[in-house]
Design a protein around this motif. Structure first.
Motif, PDB file in Angstrom:
ATOM      1  N   PHE A  12       0.733  -1.295   0.097  1.00  0.00           N
ATOM      2  CA  PHE A  12      -0.084   0.071  -0.012  1.00  0.00           C
ATOM      3  C   PHE A  12       0.733   1.046   0.234  1.00  0.00           C
ATOM      4  CE2 PHE A  12      -1.918   3.238   2.777  1.00  0.00           C
ATOM      5  CZ  PHE A  12      -3.066   3.641   1.779  1.00  0.00           C
ATOM      6  N   LEU A  13       1.780   1.264   0.911  1.00  0.00           N
ATOM      7  CA  LEU A  13       2.645   2.600   0.831  1.00  0.00           C
ATOM      8  C   LEU A  13       3.669   2.613  -0.321  1.00  0.00           C
ATOM      9  CD1 LEU A  13       3.779   4.779   2.655  1.00  0.00           C
ATOM     10  CD2 LEU A  13       5.518   3.487   3.619  1.00  0.00           C
ATOM     11  N   ALA A  17       2.957   5.987  -2.540  1.00  0.00           N
ATOM     12  CA  ALA A  17       4.275   6.894  -2.853  1.00  0.00           C
ATOM     13  C   ALA A  17       4.311   6.987  -4.620  1.00  0.00           C
ATOM     14  CB  ALA A  17       5.403   6.123  -2.074  1.00  0.00           C
ATOM     15  N   TYR A  18       4.369   5.891  -5.377  1.00  0.00           N
ATOM     16  CA  TYR A  18       4.740   5.845  -6.582  1.00  0.00           C
ATOM     17  C   TYR A  18       3.551   6.496  -7.224  1.00  0.00           C
ATOM     18  CZ  TYR A  18       5.498   4.235 -11.217  1.00  0.00           C
ATOM     19  OH  TYR A  18       6.111   4.027 -12.501  1.00  0.00           O
ATOM     20  N   ARG A  19       2.288   6.866  -6.594  1.00  0.00           N
ATOM     21  CA  ARG A  19       1.280   7.680  -7.605  1.00  0.00           C
ATOM     22  C   ARG A  19       1.363   8.952  -7.037  1.00  0.00           C
ATOM     23  NH1 ARG A  19      -2.727   4.973  -9.847  1.00  0.00           N
ATOM     24  NH2 ARG A  19      -4.212   6.451  -9.669  1.00  0.00           N
ATOM     25  N   GLY A  20       2.271   9.424  -6.100  1.00  0.00           N
ATOM     26  CA  GLY A  20       2.551  10.799  -5.736  1.00  0.00           C
ATOM     27  C   GLY A  20       1.907  11.427  -4.696  1.00  0.00           C
ATOM     28  N   TYR A  21       1.306  10.320  -3.888  1.00  0.00           N
ATOM     29  CA  TYR A  21       0.509  10.993  -2.789  1.00  0.00           C
ATOM     30  C   TYR A  21       1.561  11.100  -1.652  1.00  0.00           C
ATOM     31  CZ  TYR A  21      -3.674   9.560  -4.574  1.00  0.00           C
ATOM     32  OH  TYR A  21      -4.815   9.698  -5.667  1.00  0.00           O
ATOM     33  N   GLY A 433      12.294  18.025  -8.090  1.00  0.00           N
ATOM     34  CA  GLY A 433      11.085  18.433  -8.535  1.00  0.00           C
ATOM     35  C   GLY A 433      10.383  17.389  -9.618  1.00  0.00           C
ATOM     36  N   LEU A 434      10.794  16.113  -9.465  1.00  0.00           N
ATOM     37  CA  LEU A 434      10.406  15.155 -10.347  1.00  0.00           C
ATOM     38  C   LEU A 434       9.445  13.879  -9.539  1.00  0.00           C
ATOM     39  CD1 LEU A 434      13.401  14.404 -12.048  1.00  0.00           C
ATOM     40  CD2 LEU A 434      11.703  15.324 -13.029  1.00  0.00           C
ATOM     41  N   THR A 435       8.583  13.174 -10.328  1.00  0.00           N
ATOM     42  CA  THR A 435       7.943  12.402  -9.665  1.00  0.00           C
ATOM     43  C   THR A 435       8.269  10.866  -9.808  1.00  0.00           C
ATOM     44  OG1 THR A 435       6.144  12.067 -11.755  1.00  0.00           O
ATOM     45  CG2 THR A 435       5.686  13.784 -10.116  1.00  0.00           C
ATOM     46  N   HIS A 436       7.603   9.834  -9.014  1.00  0.00           N
ATOM     47  CA  HIS A 436       7.996   8.489  -9.143  1.00  0.00           C
ATOM     48  C   HIS A 436       7.537   8.039 -10.622  1.00  0.00           C
ATOM     49  CE1 HIS A 436       8.220   8.473  -4.804  1.00  0.00           C
ATOM     50  NE2 HIS A 436       8.647   7.075  -5.149  1.00  0.00           N
TER      51      HIS A 436
END
Length: 467
Positions: A12-13, A17-21, A433-436
């Motif tokens: 779940f974590l 995290a991968y989805r940016g939450y 400044g990037l996302t997963h």
């Protein structure tokens, strides 16, 4: 059932995290959800006694490092020093070797004892400038910093002062130079394969016509230098050299100045209870903080005019980023502590005991627990605290030196620790400044290279007997 609960919380974590939450919000949700499914009565005690205790403990120790590291990196940026150093690096290595330049700078700093988190803040302005000038996709910066700062100089190269190379010394009676041949060969493997992968990714992007990125859509971009003239590269690199040197000197000096334990009475009247601190555990942090202050002061002295113009706004941005990065990582530490306290965690640890080969048993156990907790040092500490005696007994029965156990444990800790929920990964993405979604694929590739290096070293030892 207890194992499924732990795996569900971890999955779940990783997903959120991968989805940016924000993991600041969802790390306690995941951890306490696992506790709720295990024993509902323990939710409140686990939250305050384990999660918050570990989270606050992390901030107590490391928040100054995050704060000063962010300020130092921002001053390097607005002073124009980053652009000056990048220009010199391009002239030295050539524009085709921008990635190698960043890897070497990152590796030099971490091998000199500078915190991994500080390296992210300090080197990112250089990396962004160099990648922009050479039209390399920004999304490759995190993986490049990972190869330079989060891999071979963290746990493989003999003598590295990073905590991942220090923890095994207490369990195996070794020193940080343990297994120098194996450590060096492991470092060469990570550096060579890591650079080959990064260059391949760069060439693919170039063939596809992908450049640095659209400036209008990029986040956390270093500001352009607006001063009248760039400093000479020798002047620009001086603050980094001073941080490197001050960290070394202060690390050596702290035990002499304060002893192994320091006590103070926080009252001139002497009525308060004394505050006792183990310098052996926090002296390295004091040294990093002091070194960063030296670096900040050096930038102010060497580039007063361009720095003072944008100091207020730039440092405000840096401080906001430091607070968020520190809170993210601290929340991850809290999550790892709660998961490690659940019965399902011991099921994982005990199941790994079925592996018969001593070195494979140690490598899989350490890297597995580091992956579950999202922390190289945390996973290794848990594994060695619980199973060091078993590792030692099995190794002695097989005639394996303790130095080899040390090097395998250290390198294994830096393998699967960098899953999406790892605090350093989240900090790295936030600073850049990037996302997963944008950058994690390449970070994971570096993770696989680091993990493979452990088994390469084990194979070399069994084939040659080299230590």
């Amino acid at each position: 059932m207890s194992l499924l609960i732990v795996l569900a919380a971890l999955g779940f974590l990783i997903l959120v995290a991968y989805r940016g939450y924000s993991v600041i919000l969802f790390a306690p949700v995941a951890a306490l959800g696992a506790v709720l499914l295990t024993d509902p009565a323990l939710v409140a005690p686990m939250f305050t006694g384990v999660f918050m205790d570990r989270m606050v403990g992390f901030l107590k120790l490391y928040f100054p490092v995050f704060l000063l590291g962010a300020v130092f990196g921002k001053l390097i940026e607005i002073s124009g020093f980053s652009r000056s150093i990048v220009g010199a690096a391009i002239r030295l290595f050539g524009p085709q070797r921008a990635m190698l330049s960043i890897v070497l700078v990152s590796g030099l700093l971490t091998y000199g004892g500078v915190s991994l988190f500080v390296v992210v803040f300090a080197v990112y302005p250089f990396a962004a400038e160099m990648f922009r000038q050479n039209n390399i996709p920004k999304r490759l910066i995190p993986a490049t910093l990972g190869v330079g700062g989060f891999s071979f100089t963290m746990d493989a190269l003999p003598g590295t002062p990073q905590i991942q190379n220090i923890i095994p010394t207490a369990f195996f009676g070794t020193d940080t130079w343990a297994a120098p041949v194996l450590g060096t060969l492991g470092s060469v493997f990570v550096l060579a394969v890591g650079m080959a992968y990064l260059e391949w990714r760069r060439r693919v992007a170039w063939r596809n016509g992908e450049g640095y990125g659209d400036p209008a859509t990029l986040v956390n971009e270093p500001v352009a230098f607006t001063g009248p003239q760039l400093a000479h590269a020798g002047i620009a690199i001086l603050p980094l050299v001073l941080v490197f040197a001050a960290n070394k000197l202060l690390t050596l000096g702290m035990p002499h100045w304060y002893g192994s334990v320091h006590s103070l009475v926080p009252s001139v009247m002497g009525n308060a209870a004394p505050v006792v601190q183990e310098v052996s555990k926090i002296g390295a942090i004091w040294a990093v903080v002091g070194a960063l202050l030296v670096g900040i002061f050096a930038v102010l002295v060497l580039a007063w005019r361009p720095v003072v113009t944008g100091f207020a706004e730039s440092t405000r941005t840096a401080i906001s980023g430091a607070v968020l990065a520190a809170m993210n990582t601290a929340s991850e530490y809290g999550f790892g502590a709660v998961i490690a306290a659940l019965p399902g965690f011991m099921v994982v640890a005990n199941a790994l005991g079925a592996i018969k080969d001593p070195l494979l048993h140690e490598a899989v156990t350490v890297t597995g627990l580091a992956g579950v907790t999202g922390s190289a040092s945390g996973g290794m500490s848990l594994a060695l605290a619980a199973m060091a005696d078993t590792f030692i007994a099995n190794a002695q029965a097989a005639g394996i030196p303790m130095e080899v156990l040390h090097r395998v444990a250290a390198m294994a800790s830096g393998g699967m620790d960098s899953l999406p929920h790892n605090g350093a990964v989240i900090t790295l993405l936030m600073v850049t400044g990037l996302t997963h979604r944008q950058a994690y694929k390449d970070i994971f590739a570096v993770t696989l290279i680091k993990t493979a290096a452990v088994f390469v070293v084990i194979g070399i030892y069994y084939a040659t007997g080299w230590v």
